[in-house]
Write a protein that holds these residues in place. Structure first.
Motif, PDB file in Angstrom:
ATOM      1  N   GLY A  56     -34.569   5.095 -26.971  1.00 30.67           N
ATOM      2  CA  GLY A  56     -33.287   5.755 -26.281  1.00 30.67           C
ATOM      3  C   GLY A  56     -32.863   7.037 -26.913  1.00 30.67           C
ATOM      4  N   SER A  57     -31.560   7.189 -26.693  1.00 30.57           N
ATOM      5  CA  SER A  57     -31.037   8.680 -27.330  1.00 30.57           C
ATOM      6  C   SER A  57     -29.456   8.352 -27.292  1.00 30.57           C
ATOM      7  CB  SER A  57     -31.365   9.878 -26.640  1.00 30.57           C
ATOM      8  OG  SER A  57     -30.903   9.952 -25.345  1.00 30.57           O
ATOM      9  N   PRO A  58     -28.860   9.460 -28.126  1.00 28.03           N
ATOM     10  CA  PRO A  58     -27.516   9.161 -28.056  1.00 28.03           C
ATOM     11  C   PRO A  58     -27.126   9.821 -26.648  1.00 28.03           C
ATOM     12  CG  PRO A  58     -28.318  10.615 -29.870  1.00 28.03           C
ATOM     13  CD  PRO A  58     -29.397  10.251 -29.082  1.00 28.03           C
ATOM     14  N   LYS A  59     -25.844   9.255 -26.044  1.00 30.41           N
ATOM     15  CA  LYS A  59     -25.147   9.735 -25.043  1.00 30.41           C
ATOM     16  C   LYS A  59     -23.709   9.855 -24.940  1.00 30.41           C
ATOM     17  CE  LYS A  59     -28.846   7.670 -22.706  1.00 30.41           C
ATOM     18  NZ  LYS A  59     -29.626   7.148 -23.835  1.00 30.41           N
ATOM     19  N   ALA A  60     -23.328  10.548 -24.114  1.00 28.74           N
ATOM     20  CA  ALA A  60     -21.972  10.924 -24.049  1.00 28.74           C
ATOM     21  C   ALA A  60     -21.680  10.102 -22.456  1.00 28.74           C
ATOM     22  CB  ALA A  60     -21.532  12.259 -23.839  1.00 28.74           C
ATOM     23  N   LEU A  61     -20.317   9.407 -22.871  1.00 31.30           N
ATOM     24  CA  LEU A  61     -20.061   8.496 -21.698  1.00 31.30           C
ATOM     25  C   LEU A  61     -18.827   9.351 -21.087  1.00 31.30           C
ATOM     26  CD1 LEU A  61     -19.649   6.329 -19.561  1.00 31.30           C
ATOM     27  CD2 LEU A  61     -18.318   4.934 -21.417  1.00 31.30           C
ATOM     28  N   LEU A  62     -18.821   9.783 -19.824  1.00 30.25           N
ATOM     29  CA  LEU A  62     -17.641  10.490 -19.033  1.00 30.25           C
ATOM     30  C   LEU A  62     -16.974   9.701 -17.996  1.00 30.25           C
ATOM     31  CD1 LEU A  62     -19.440  14.111 -18.888  1.00 30.25           C
ATOM     32  CD2 LEU A  62     -17.815  13.197 -20.792  1.00 30.25           C
ATOM     33  N   VAL A  63     -16.026   9.404 -17.924  1.00 28.54           N
ATOM     34  CA  VAL A  63     -15.283   8.910 -16.952  1.00 28.54           C
ATOM     35  C   VAL A  63     -13.765   9.708 -16.535  1.00 28.54           C
ATOM     36  CG1 VAL A  63     -15.832   6.460 -17.510  1.00 28.54           C
ATOM     37  CG2 VAL A  63     -13.633   7.307 -18.452  1.00 28.54           C
ATOM     38  N   ASP A  64     -13.391   9.501 -15.301  1.00 28.88           N
ATOM     39  CA  ASP A  64     -12.139  10.209 -14.903  1.00 28.88           C
ATOM     40  C   ASP A  64     -11.010   9.059 -14.846  1.00 28.88           C
ATOM     41  OD1 ASP A  64     -13.811  12.336 -14.434  1.00 28.88           O
ATOM     42  OD2 ASP A  64     -13.603  12.259 -12.343  1.00 28.88           O
ATOM     43  N   VAL A  65      -9.945   9.734 -15.246  1.00 27.61           N
ATOM     44  CA  VAL A  65      -8.745   8.760 -15.427  1.00 27.61           C
ATOM     45  C   VAL A  65      -7.378   9.598 -14.890  1.00 27.61           C
ATOM     46  CG1 VAL A  65      -8.094   9.326 -17.913  1.00 27.61           C
ATOM     47  CG2 VAL A  65      -7.337   7.134 -16.885  1.00 27.61           C
ATOM     48  N   ASP A  66      -6.450   8.875 -14.253  1.00 22.78           N
ATOM     49  CA  ASP A  66      -5.331   9.495 -13.683  1.00 22.78           C
ATOM     50  C   ASP A  66      -4.228   8.915 -14.649  1.00 22.78           C
ATOM     51  OD1 ASP A  66      -2.836   9.881 -12.470  1.00 22.78           O
ATOM     52  OD2 ASP A  66      -4.001  10.258 -10.616  1.00 22.78           O
ATOM     53  N   PHE A  67      -3.723  10.034 -15.405  1.00 23.68           N
ATOM     54  CA  PHE A  67      -2.481   9.891 -16.422  1.00 23.68           C
ATOM     55  C   PHE A  67      -1.246  10.359 -15.843  1.00 23.68           C
ATOM     56  CE2 PHE A  67      -5.767  10.004 -20.026  1.00 23.68           C
ATOM     57  CZ  PHE A  67      -5.409   9.056 -20.700  1.00 23.68           C
ATOM     58  N   VAL A  68      -0.603   9.363 -15.240  1.00 21.25           N
ATOM     59  CA  VAL A  68       0.679   9.561 -14.575  1.00 21.25           C
ATOM     60  C   VAL A  68       0.485  10.838 -13.622  1.00 21.25           C
ATOM     61  CG1 VAL A  68       3.112   9.571 -14.766  1.00 21.25           C
ATOM     62  CG2 VAL A  68       1.667   8.590 -16.508  1.00 21.25           C
ATOM     63  N   GLY A  69      -0.263  10.706 -12.914  1.00 17.93           N
ATOM     64  CA  GLY A  69      -0.450  11.987 -11.693  1.00 17.93           C
ATOM     65  C   GLY A  69      -1.354  13.040 -12.168  1.00 17.93           C
ATOM     66  N   VAL A  70      -1.778  13.074 -13.491  1.00 11.53           N
ATOM     67  CA  VAL A  70      -2.721  14.132 -14.125  1.00 11.53           C
ATOM     68  C   VAL A  70      -3.980  13.769 -14.310  1.00 11.53           C
ATOM     69  CG1 VAL A  70      -2.754  15.707 -16.042  1.00 11.53           C
ATOM     70  CG2 VAL A  70      -0.747  15.032 -15.259  1.00 11.53           C
ATOM     71  N   PRO A  71      -4.994  14.187 -13.313  1.00 14.21           N
ATOM     72  CA  PRO A  71      -6.428  13.553 -13.404  1.00 14.21           C
ATOM     73  C   PRO A  71      -7.071  14.422 -14.563  1.00 14.21           C
ATOM     74  CG  PRO A  71      -6.146  15.264 -11.777  1.00 14.21           C
ATOM     75  CD  PRO A  71      -4.706  15.070 -12.289  1.00 14.21           C
ATOM     76  N   LEU A  72      -7.883  13.654 -15.253  1.00  7.98           N
ATOM     77  CA  LEU A  72      -8.404  14.078 -16.596  1.00  7.98           C
ATOM     78  C   LEU A  72      -9.906  13.336 -16.627  1.00  7.98           C
ATOM     79  CD1 LEU A  72      -7.803  15.364 -19.324  1.00  7.98           C
ATOM     80  CD2 LEU A  72      -6.891  13.216 -20.201  1.00  7.98           C
ATOM     81  N   THR A  73     -10.837  13.978 -17.332  1.00 11.33           N
ATOM     82  CA  THR A  73     -12.076  13.427 -17.614  1.00 11.33           C
ATOM     83  C   THR A  73     -12.235  12.993 -19.113  1.00 11.33           C
ATOM     84  OG1 THR A  73     -13.185  14.725 -15.860  1.00 11.33           O
ATOM     85  CG2 THR A  73     -14.596  13.808 -18.089  1.00 11.33           C
ATOM     86  N   LEU A  74     -12.330  11.685 -19.542  1.00  8.98           N
ATOM     87  CA  LEU A  74     -12.414  11.444 -21.046  1.00  8.98           C
ATOM     88  C   LEU A  74     -13.885  11.132 -21.306  1.00  8.98           C
ATOM     89  CD1 LEU A  74      -9.858   8.607 -20.707  1.00  8.98           C
ATOM     90  CD2 LEU A  74      -9.511  10.677 -21.530  1.00  8.98           C
ATOM     91  N   GLY A  75     -14.158  11.659 -22.464  1.00 11.41           N
ATOM     92  CA  GLY A  75     -15.540  11.604 -22.938  1.00 11.41           C
ATOM     93  C   GLY A  75     -15.515  10.853 -24.062  1.00 11.41           C
ATOM     94  N   CYS A  76     -16.609   9.807 -24.553  1.00 11.01           N
ATOM     95  CA  CYS A  76     -16.844   9.023 -25.689  1.00 11.01           C
ATOM     96  C   CYS A  76     -18.414   9.395 -25.956  1.00 11.01           C
ATOM     97  CB  CYS A  76     -16.726   7.725 -25.486  1.00 11.01           C
ATOM     98  SG  CYS A  76     -16.796   6.475 -26.827  1.00 11.01           S
TER      99      CYS A  76
END
Length: 169
Positions: A100-120
């Protein structure tokens, strides 16, 4: 227990975790991400970096053998996606054989009406600072190239140092 009781973690809306096991003997062959999500009443998404092969120096064998990154959140998570990153070192040329290889995980979340992409993300620890820079550039260009890109917050293990760990020398 720490996530549930710690002053900071117990109130966090989002937690990024790296080197999380799914079916590895070193963690009792558990699905660690799922266990943490249940215990903390969080949503979660897991992305696998590596499939481990062979003995891991534990009394038991691996059942599944996956290791990866996780986003835990008290908020709903949507649109999970993975950005594969180039290896700094062949993972089959290590004492721990992995595919395998390193990965970045991206997900979208709604912070009290503010859409944001989170990455790990967890960049290669066994690489040069230049290689980790290349991994970051690839991740950022992937995020920017997304249609309708949202403001993005990236956390995890950047493994930054000036030490070149791509070889023993």
């Amino acid at each position: 227990e720490v996530i549930k009781t710690h002053t900071f973690f117990s109130k966090a809306d989002v937690i990024c975790l790296t080197s999380v096991d799914l079916g590895l003997a070193r963690s009792g062959n558990r699905n660690v991400a799922r266990s943490l999500a249940i215990e903390t009443e969080c949503n979660y998404v897991f992305a696998s970096h590596y499939l481990h092969f062979g003995p891991q120096n534990f009394a038991k064998a691996d059942i599944v053998g996956l290791e990866g990154v996780v986003v835990l959140s008290r908020l709903p998570l949507s649109r999970p996606r993975v950005v594969a990153l180039e290896n700094g070192k062949d993972p089959m040329c290590d004492t721990r054989k992995r595919y395998g290889s390193p990965k970045a995980l991206l997900v979208d979340v709604d912070f009290v009406g503010v859409p944001l992409t989170l990455g790990c993300v967890s960049f290669d620890v066994l690489s040069s600072p230049k290689h980790r820079g290349v991994q970051m550039e690839h991740l950022l260009s992937s995020v920017r190239a997304e249609p309708g890109a949202l403001p993005t917050l990236i956390g995890g293990a950047f493994n930054t140092s000036t030490y070149d760990a791509s070889s023993v020398w």
